[in-house]
Design an enzyme around this catalytic site. Structure first.
Site, PDB file in Angstrom:
ATOM      1  N   ASP A  37      -5.639  -7.002   4.504  1.00 33.02           N
ATOM      2  CA  ASP A  37      -5.142  -5.624   4.450  1.00 33.02           C
ATOM      3  C   ASP A  37      -5.242  -5.014   5.839  1.00 33.02           C
ATOM      4  OD1 ASP A  37      -4.509  -3.010   3.823  1.00 33.02           O
ATOM      5  OD2 ASP A  37      -6.332  -2.640   2.654  1.00 33.02           O
ATOM      6  N   SER A  71       0.843  -1.189   0.000  1.00 34.96           N
ATOM      7  CA  SER A  71       0.000   0.000   0.000  1.00 34.96           C
ATOM      8  C   SER A  71       0.875   1.235   0.000  1.00 34.96           C
ATOM      9  CB  SER A  71      -0.890   0.005   1.242  1.00 34.96           C
ATOM     10  OG  SER A  71      -1.402   1.302   1.449  1.00 34.96           O
ATOM     11  N   HIS A  93      -8.289   0.137  -3.795  1.00 33.64           N
ATOM     12  CA  HIS A  93      -9.135  -0.195  -2.642  1.00 33.64           C
ATOM     13  C   HIS A  93      -9.984   1.027  -2.341  1.00 33.64           C
ATOM     14  CE1 HIS A  93      -9.286  -1.225   1.954  1.00 33.64           C
ATOM     15  NE2 HIS A  93     -10.451  -1.343   1.383  1.00 33.64           N
ATOM     16  N   ASP A 109      -5.078   3.223  -1.918  1.00 36.95           N
ATOM     17  CA  ASP A 109      -6.223   3.388  -1.007  1.00 36.95           C
ATOM     18  C   ASP A 109      -6.957   4.689  -1.290  1.00 36.95           C
ATOM     19  OD1 ASP A 109      -6.060   1.096   0.869  1.00 36.95           O
ATOM     20  OD2 ASP A 109      -4.051   1.898   1.212  1.00 36.95           O
ATOM     21  N   MET A 149      -9.854   7.060  -0.101  1.00 41.54           N
ATOM     22  CA  MET A 149     -10.707   7.343   1.074  1.00 41.54           C
ATOM     23  C   MET A 149     -11.395   8.687   0.874  1.00 41.54           C
ATOM     24  SD  MET A 149      -8.227   6.243   4.183  1.00 41.54           S
ATOM     25  CE  MET A 149      -7.063   4.878   4.061  1.00 41.54           C
ATOM     26  N   MET A 184     -12.418   2.936  -0.313  1.00 39.88           N
ATOM     27  CA  MET A 184     -13.096   3.104   0.980  1.00 39.88           C
ATOM     28  C   MET A 184     -13.950   4.360   0.863  1.00 39.88           C
ATOM     29  SD  MET A 184      -9.845   2.059   3.277  1.00 39.88           S
ATOM     30  CE  MET A 184      -8.775   2.260   1.865  1.00 39.88           C
ATOM     31  N   HIS A 188      -0.977  -1.165  -4.258  1.00 38.88           N
ATOM     32  CA  HIS A 188      -2.304  -1.040  -3.646  1.00 38.88           C
ATOM     33  C   HIS A 188      -2.541   0.447  -3.363  1.00 38.88           C
ATOM     34  CE1 HIS A 188      -5.583  -2.524  -0.904  1.00 38.88           C
ATOM     35  NE2 HIS A 188      -5.248  -1.480  -0.168  1.00 38.88           N
ATOM     36  N   MET A 229     -10.647  -7.297   5.755  1.00 44.18           N
ATOM     37  CA  MET A 229      -9.895  -6.222   6.427  1.00 44.18           C
ATOM     38  C   MET A 229      -9.383  -6.734   7.773  1.00 44.18           C
ATOM     39  SD  MET A 229      -9.638  -3.548   4.525  1.00 44.18           S
ATOM     40  CE  MET A 229      -8.817  -2.524   5.744  1.00 44.18           C
TER      41      MET A 229
END
Ligand code: DX5
Ligand code: ZN
Length: 222
Positions: A173, A8, A64, A33, A35, A66, A31, A135
């Protein structure tokens, strides 16, 4: 089966993104993320950063998401060139339709489960997904301790996938390091996201090698 190592970039030196990606050039994926300050209490980046990582073409990108409203926003990440797009079960209104739309853009699709979300309600949907993300922290931040409580869920996902005859990757993760990667691999995971373990290591490249070696041994012993 070989482990997939997906560092990540959440806590890398984002002012030198190209240099940081080069350090982990031996990884299977980067990876990324995403958010939105709503689904999780933190804000990161969006499509432009994904496009920039894709354009560097060092390794495939694992997004990913979120975010709230993935039904609206997720397909664009596949269109931007992410090889894999994971959205959260808790946020999606129509996960099957969304999985189809992402597949149509040519990306693999993952379904993310927060620590309090079980696979039970999603068992019949498994064949629509390439990956389930279990998760191992509450999503939102890097550097949190690994939740051992989630290992049983990995077993339940494996069992359900077997029952469904579906070939599903299981990603973990959060809090993944040299110790916990072994535990997760023994529990049945095969895709490993590690943020701080890789980017806080003295040598990120070597850390990816170490993590892969440990996971590989644990998977074969199993
Ligand atoms: C957390 C993110 C993770 C995070 C992992 O919500 O989804 O990908 O970067 O960081 P570590 O490995 O430090 O727990
Ligand atoms: Zn993540």
């Amino acid at each position: 089966m070989k482990p997939t190592i997906s560092p990540s970039i959440l806590n890398c030196d984002i002012a030198d993104l190209a240099g940081e990606l080069h350090k982990i050039r031996n990884a299977d994926f980067a990876h990324v993320d995403i958010m939105d300050n709503h689904f999780v209490p933190n804000l990161t980046w969006g499509l432009p950063v994904v496009e920039a990582v894709v354009a560097k073409d060092i390794m495939p990108v694992d997004c990913h998401l979120m975010i709230e409203g993935p039904d609206q926003w997720a397909p664009a990440y596949a269109e931007a060139g992410a090889a894999s797009v994971t959205f959260h079960a808790e946020a999606a209104k129509a996960p099957l339709r969304l999985a189809n739309e992402i597949h149509k853009q040519g990306a693999k699709v993952g379904l993310g489960l927060k620590p309090t979300t079980d696979i039970h309600d999603y068992v019949d949907l498994l064949p629509a997904f390439d990956m389930i993300l279990v998760m191992t922290v509450e999503p939102g931040f890097g550097g949190q301790p690994f939740l051992h409580s989630q290992m049983k869920k990995i077993g339940r996902v494996r069992e359900a996938a077997k029952q469904a005859g579906a070939e599903i990757a299981i990603q973990v993760d959060g809090g993944v390091n040299r110790e916990t990667i072994q535990i997760a691999a023994e529990a049945g995971a095969d895709v490993f996201v590690a943020g701080s373990a890789v980017f806080r290591a003295e040598d990120a490249y070597q850390e990816v090698e170490q993590l892969r070696r440990i996971a590989s041994e644990a998977m074969h012993a199993h």
